[in-house]
Design an enzyme around this catalytic site. Structure first.
Site, PDB file in Angstrom:
ATOM      1  CG  ASP A   1      -0.440   5.432  -1.873  1.00  0.00           C
ATOM      2  OD1 ASP A   1      -0.864   5.415  -3.030  1.00  0.00           O
ATOM      3  OD2 ASP A   1      -0.363   6.472  -1.183  1.00  0.00           O
ATOM      4  CD  GLU A   2      -4.174   0.982   1.542  1.00  0.00           C
ATOM      5  OE1 GLU A   2      -4.351   1.028   0.301  1.00  0.00           O
ATOM      6  OE2 GLU A   2      -4.822   1.674   2.347  1.00  0.00           O
TER       7      GLU A   2
ATOM      8  CG  HIS B   1      -4.548   1.008  -8.248  1.00  0.00           C
ATOM      9  ND1 HIS B   1      -5.847   0.596  -8.305  1.00  0.00           N
ATOM     10  CD2 HIS B   1      -4.484   1.829  -7.174  1.00  0.00           C
ATOM     11  CE1 HIS B   1      -6.536   1.149  -7.330  1.00  0.00           C
ATOM     12  NE2 HIS B   1      -5.728   1.911  -6.629  1.00  0.00           N
TER      13      HIS B   1
ATOM     14  CD  GLN C   1      -8.678   7.367  -4.019  1.00  0.00           C
ATOM     15  OE1 GLN C   1      -9.850   7.079  -4.118  1.00  0.00           O
ATOM     16  NE2 GLN C   1      -7.921   7.552  -5.075  1.00  0.00           N
TER      17      GLN C   1
END
Ligand code: IMP
Length: 426
Positions: A13-14, A41, A224
């Protein structure tokens, strides 16, 4: 030519989707190499928001061919829905999407097994997304997996489903006390998605080898994050694939010698969904404020994400694990309102200071983060953001501190979800 791997440098979740979407404009190929529809995404452009789970994030920007490679586990129904959604948005996928014939298929029994296994773990549950990811990789490793190429031969597909269900049904009845599944019904239910997916199935390893030989621009999109890596993450609280840079090669067939860049994506703070150790987690009102400002809710499951300050010990580990030679810092704007901001620079484990990210679950749970406190900037980073020099001074100090500590250039700084809210420093 550039073959650039984009990896999450934290627990997922960056904001990889946004970065891949941006960089795709000049790419020839964008390749998903692991995971499945557990990923979410999020892309924001032209006032639209799209969440992609399987189709690579390059599908809306430029003319890149988007490849779902061999390392991905594909749920045909989820893919069918996504294809429909993307086509509704005006994208002609016929010349843009390729799916590896070697990618493994997620079947309904994988989803069911994922859910019943989680239930049976009780308080030791991993907190999976319930999308059947772990059991699908178990089938692959046990060499009973069904691959995309099997979908092209109905007789063989039916036989494999029957064979696998003979075992799985025993487990469902005797171990999990669940109803058995019917092979013929499962085979029939797959038909509509198989018909729609068939034209995209091909030998993507060959496609990518030719692309490398022809010096094409290739982006390899991880899902991930590094700390969820099956081998190198916070095991057993990990996903069942290899999101790290090494996984990009096995998951796509592109050899390591062809890779030119490895870019890590990190948020300006940390989040994690699901269970497992999280050294810099904040269980107080500051954590809640980060969740609120960052709208930290899972794109796939809607679960609230756990939040904490940026952890440079974990980030440094991700840098070395992936051989990162460039970084992107995302969601800087989430910190705009904070009076003070902390960064974890060291761990204290039972009185011993260390800069090593521990791999044993027992040790990780004993970590007390040591923080450096910095003054916040209390101003907007989203306005006038074309270049670094227009950011508030304390925001520049924060970025400089991270860059110096980690020793890797911050090439992209993202200050909002839109394409325009980005500082690019190439
Ligand atoms: P699974 O991948 O569904 O088996 O879940 C295993 C762990 O990885 C759980 O903690 C999930 O919350 C986490 N996870 C899986 N996919 C993502 C993702 O895309 N972002 C963040 N966490 C994820």
């Amino acid at each position: 030519m550039a073959v650039r791997i984009i990896v999450g440098a934290q627990w997922g979740d960056e904001g990889k989707g946004k970065v891949v979407d941006l960089l795709s404009k000049s790419a020839d190929f964008v390749v998903r190499y692991q995971g499945g529809a557990n990923a979410g995404h999020t892309l924001k452009f032209d006032d639209r928001e799209v969440v992609l789970h399987l189709i690579p994030s390059g599908i809306f920007n430029g003319d890149a061919r988007c490849v779902i490679a061999n390392g991905v586990v594909v749920d045909p129904k989820a893919l069918l829905d996504e294809i429909g959604h993307v086509e509704q948005m005006g994208v002609d996928l016929s010349s843009k999407l390729s799916i590896s014939e070697s990618a493994h298929v997620i079947l309904p029994y994988h989803r069911i097994l994922d859910q019943v296994k989680e239930k049976s773990r009780g308080e030791n549950a991993i907190g999976t997304t319930g999308r059947g990811i772990g059991p699908a990789y178990v089938s692959k490793v046990s060499r009973v997996g069904i691959r995309m190429s099997d979908l092209l031969t109905p007789g063989l597909l039916k036989e494999k489903i029957e064979h696998n269900l003979a075992d799985i049904n025993k487990a469902l009845i005797h171990i999990y006390n669940e109803p058995v599944l019917d092979a013929a019904e499962m085979f029939e239910s797959l038909k509509p998605s198989v018909e729609r997916i068939k034209p995209f199935i091909c030998n993507t390893a060959r496609l990518l080898h030719d692309a490398v030989d022809n010096e094409k621009e290739i982006l390899l999109e991880g899902a991930q994050g590094s700390l969820l890596d099956l081998d190198h993450g916070t095991y057993p609280y990990v996903t069942s694939s290899s999101p790290t840079a090494g996984g990009a090669c096995t998951g796509s067939g592109i050899p390591p010698t062809a890779v030119t860049h490895v870019m890590g994506i990190t948020k300006a703070y940390c989040t994690r969904v699901g269970n497992g150790p999280f050294p810099s987690e904040l269980l107080d009102s500051t954590g809640e404020e980060l969740r609120k400002q960052g709208m930290e809710f899972g794109a796939t499951t809607g679960r609230p994400r756990r939040c904490g300050w940026l952890d440079l010990v974990a980030l440094q580990y991700a840098v070395r694990l992936n051989g990162l030679n460039e970084l992107t810092l995302t969601k800087l704007d989430v910190l705009d309102a904070f009076d003070t901001i902390k960064i974890c620079t060291e761990y204290d484990i039972e009185g011993q200071r260390t800069d090593i990210f521990p791999l044993s679950e027992k040790k990780l749970c004993k970590v007390n983060p040591v923080y450096k406190t910095m003054e916040g900037w209390k101003g907007s980073t989203t306005r006038n953001i074309a270049k670094l020099s227009s950011l508030p001074e304390n925001a520049r100090k924060y970025i400089g501190y991270v860059e110096d500590f980690i020793g890797v250039p911050l090439r992209i700084i993202s200050t909002g979800p839109k394409r325009s809210e980005t500082i690019v420093r190439y």
